[in-house]
Design an enzyme around this catalytic site. Structure first.
Site, PDB file in Angstrom:
ATOM      1  N   GLY A   1       4.877   8.328  10.368  1.00 13.31           N
ATOM      2  CA  GLY A   1       3.853   7.426   9.820  1.00 13.31           C
ATOM      3  C   GLY A   1       4.086   7.121   8.370  1.00 13.31           C
ATOM      4  O   GLY A   1       4.357   8.026   7.568  1.00 13.31           O
TER       5      GLY A   1
ATOM      6  N   THR B   1      10.182   5.107   8.774  1.00 13.26           N
ATOM      7  CA  THR B   1       9.232   4.073   8.336  1.00 13.26           C
ATOM      8  C   THR B   1       8.634   4.436   6.974  1.00 13.26           C
ATOM      9  O   THR B   1       8.104   5.526   6.799  1.00 13.26           O
ATOM     10  CB  THR B   1       8.069   3.930   9.352  1.00 13.26           C
ATOM     11  OG1 THR B   1       8.605   3.828  10.655  1.00 13.26           O
ATOM     12  CG2 THR B   1       7.213   2.715   9.026  1.00 13.26           C
TER      13      THR B   1
ATOM     14  N   ASP C   1       9.769   2.406   0.841  1.00 12.06           N
ATOM     15  CA  ASP C   1       8.565   2.198   0.017  1.00 12.06           C
ATOM     16  C   ASP C   1       8.293   3.429  -0.846  1.00 12.06           C
ATOM     17  O   ASP C   1       7.897   3.310  -2.010  1.00 12.06           O
ATOM     18  CB  ASP C   1       7.345   1.930   0.913  1.00 12.06           C
ATOM     19  CG  ASP C   1       7.509   0.663   1.724  1.00 12.06           C
ATOM     20  OD1 ASP C   1       8.224  -0.242   1.264  1.00 12.06           O
ATOM     21  OD2 ASP C   1       6.925   0.588   2.820  1.00 12.06           O
TER      22      ASP C   1
ATOM     23  N   ALA D   1      10.006  11.688   2.840  1.00 16.24           N
ATOM     24  CA  ALA D   1       9.148  10.808   3.648  1.00 16.24           C
ATOM     25  C   ALA D   1       9.668  10.633   5.070  1.00 16.24           C
ATOM     26  O   ALA D   1       8.899  10.274   5.969  1.00 16.24           O
ATOM     27  CB  ALA D   1       9.019   9.440   2.978  1.00 16.24           C
TER      28      ALA D   1
ATOM     29  N   ALA E   1      22.555   8.333   2.963  1.00 21.09           N
ATOM     30  CA  ALA E   1      23.609   8.526   1.950  1.00 21.09           C
ATOM     31  C   ALA E   1      23.066   8.449   0.527  1.00 21.09           C
ATOM     32  O   ALA E   1      23.838   8.471  -0.436  1.00 21.09           O
ATOM     33  CB  ALA E   1      24.712   7.500   2.158  1.00 21.09           C
TER      34      ALA E   1
ATOM     35  N   ALA F   1       0.830  -1.210   0.000  1.00 21.78           N
ATOM     36  CA  ALA F   1       0.000   0.000   0.000  1.00 21.78           C
ATOM     37  C   ALA F   1       0.863   1.258   0.000  1.00 21.78           C
ATOM     38  O   ALA F   1       0.567   2.228  -0.712  1.00 21.78           O
ATOM     39  CB  ALA F   1      -0.931  -0.003   1.214  1.00 21.78           C
TER      40      ALA F   1
HETATM   41  O1  RIB Z   1       8.116  -0.551   4.953  1.00 23.95           O
HETATM   42  C1  RIB Z   1       7.333  -0.042   5.978  1.00 23.95           C
HETATM   43  C2  RIB Z   1       6.149  -0.923   6.194  1.00 23.95           C
HETATM   44  O2  RIB Z   1       6.602  -2.183   6.636  1.00 23.95           O
HETATM   45  C3  RIB Z   1       5.196  -0.455   7.272  1.00 23.95           C
HETATM   46  O3  RIB Z   1       4.192   0.404   6.785  1.00 23.95           O
HETATM   47  C4  RIB Z   1       4.675  -1.753   7.850  1.00 23.95           C
HETATM   48  O4  RIB Z   1       3.323  -1.977   7.604  1.00 23.95           O
HETATM   49  C5  RIB Z   1       5.542  -2.851   7.253  1.00 23.95           C
HETATM   50  O5  RIB Z   1       4.899  -3.523   6.263  1.00 23.95           O
END
Ligand code: RIB
Length: 284
Positions: free
Chosen positions: A267, A230, A234, A262, A206, A42
């Site tokens: 969050g 976090t 992604d 990010a 880096a 997601a």
């Molecule tokens: O990469 C971060 C994600 O890893 C978080 O949002 C968590 O849900 C895990 O899947």
């Protein structure tokens, strides 16, 4: 505009902030708790959408209180949810502890993500119509393999973020066109990655590097005030997919900038920047 199909996970992140992470057997006082939609699939879907791509999501949520909220975050971001099932039981969750330095530890419980077994004809059509199939490893490997086979047969590029890293069938690696790994995964998957045409390695503050037919490229890290890492990887991966058609150098710049931005907000999905914010930072 690139068209991306994400076949992946969606979790509710249970985020606790604390000055420092507890040692085994120790209790520490935290400073804040929040629930934030996340999951690698997601997060990458939202990042690709916000970076300017059209995105469809194939995944699963549960019948618990989190399921509806997770579906809504995809809809609110104008991501296609025709491939999102609701399955009996719990949604995926991630228990995340973030310390003062913005570093985290994460425990993922698959829940509905583990039930995503097999693709429907509708899911296959979404993969076939996409320019890029984007997958991670928080759903059953057989489902990732099925999606990758479909993509290869229909001329869709396969971008794999092999995270969390685990052993994969050689047939899956043979189908991968682009891999995004962090430095730990790069070391762990060294021999598998040699056969992948395009490999991008994220290096935290880096920046990141690329190696492939275009040679080797590096992009430096952007100076930012880090509050939570976090979902930064992604965000990098989603933005990369959205801009891959512009070539590795441009896509790498977009991805690095998006990933750095990010880290400045708490969050996973909440911290993903828009195309306008990324463009502004790129111009600075
Ligand atoms: O990469 C971060 C994600 O890893 C978080 O949002 C968590 O849900 C895990 O899947």
């Amino acid at each position: 505009m690139a068209r991306i199909a994400v076949v992946g996970s969606i979790n509710m992140d249970l985020v606790t902030r604390t000055p420092r992470r507890p040692r085994p057997g120790e209790t520490v006082l935290g400073t804040a708790f929040d629930t934030v939609p996340g999951g690698k699939g997601a997060n990458q879907a939202i990042a690709a959408r916000r970076a300017g791509a059209a995105v469809d999501f194939v995944g699963a949520v549960g019948t618990d209180v989190f399921g509806a909220e997770l579906r809504k975050v995809l809809e609110d971001n104008e991501i296609g949810t025709a491939g999102l099932r609701t399955v009996e039981g719990s949604s995926g969750t991630a228990t995340i502890v973030v310390d003062e330095a913005g570093e985290n530890t994460i425990i993922v419980v698959g829940g509905a993500n583990a039930e995503l077994s097999g693709l429907t004809d509708g899911d296959r059509a979404l993969v076939a119509e996409a320019d890029i199939l984007l997958c991670q490893l928080e759903i059953p490997v057989e489902t990732v393999l099925g999606a990758a086979r479909c993509a290869r047969d229909r001329g869709t590029l396969v971008l794999l973020n092999p995270s969390p890293a685990r052993s994969l069938p050689p047939e899956l690696w043979e189908a991968v066109d682009i891999a995004v790994v962090n430095e730990g995964e790069a070391a762990q998957l060294d021999s598998e990655l040699r056969a992948v045409p395009h490999v991008l390695t994220t290096r935290g503050g880096a920046g990141a590097s690329y190696r492939g037919p275009e040679g080797e490229l590096t992009h430096p890290g952007m100076r930012v005030e880090v509050v939570d890492t976090t979902g930064a990887g992604d965000t990098f991966t989603g933005a990369l997919a959205a801009h891959w058609h512009e070539g590795p150098a441009a896509a790498l710049a977009w991805a690095c900038t998006a990933g750095a931005l990010a880290t400045t907000v708490v969050g996973a999905s909440a911290s993903i920047p828009t195309a306008a914010a990324i463009e502004r930072a790129l111009a600075e």
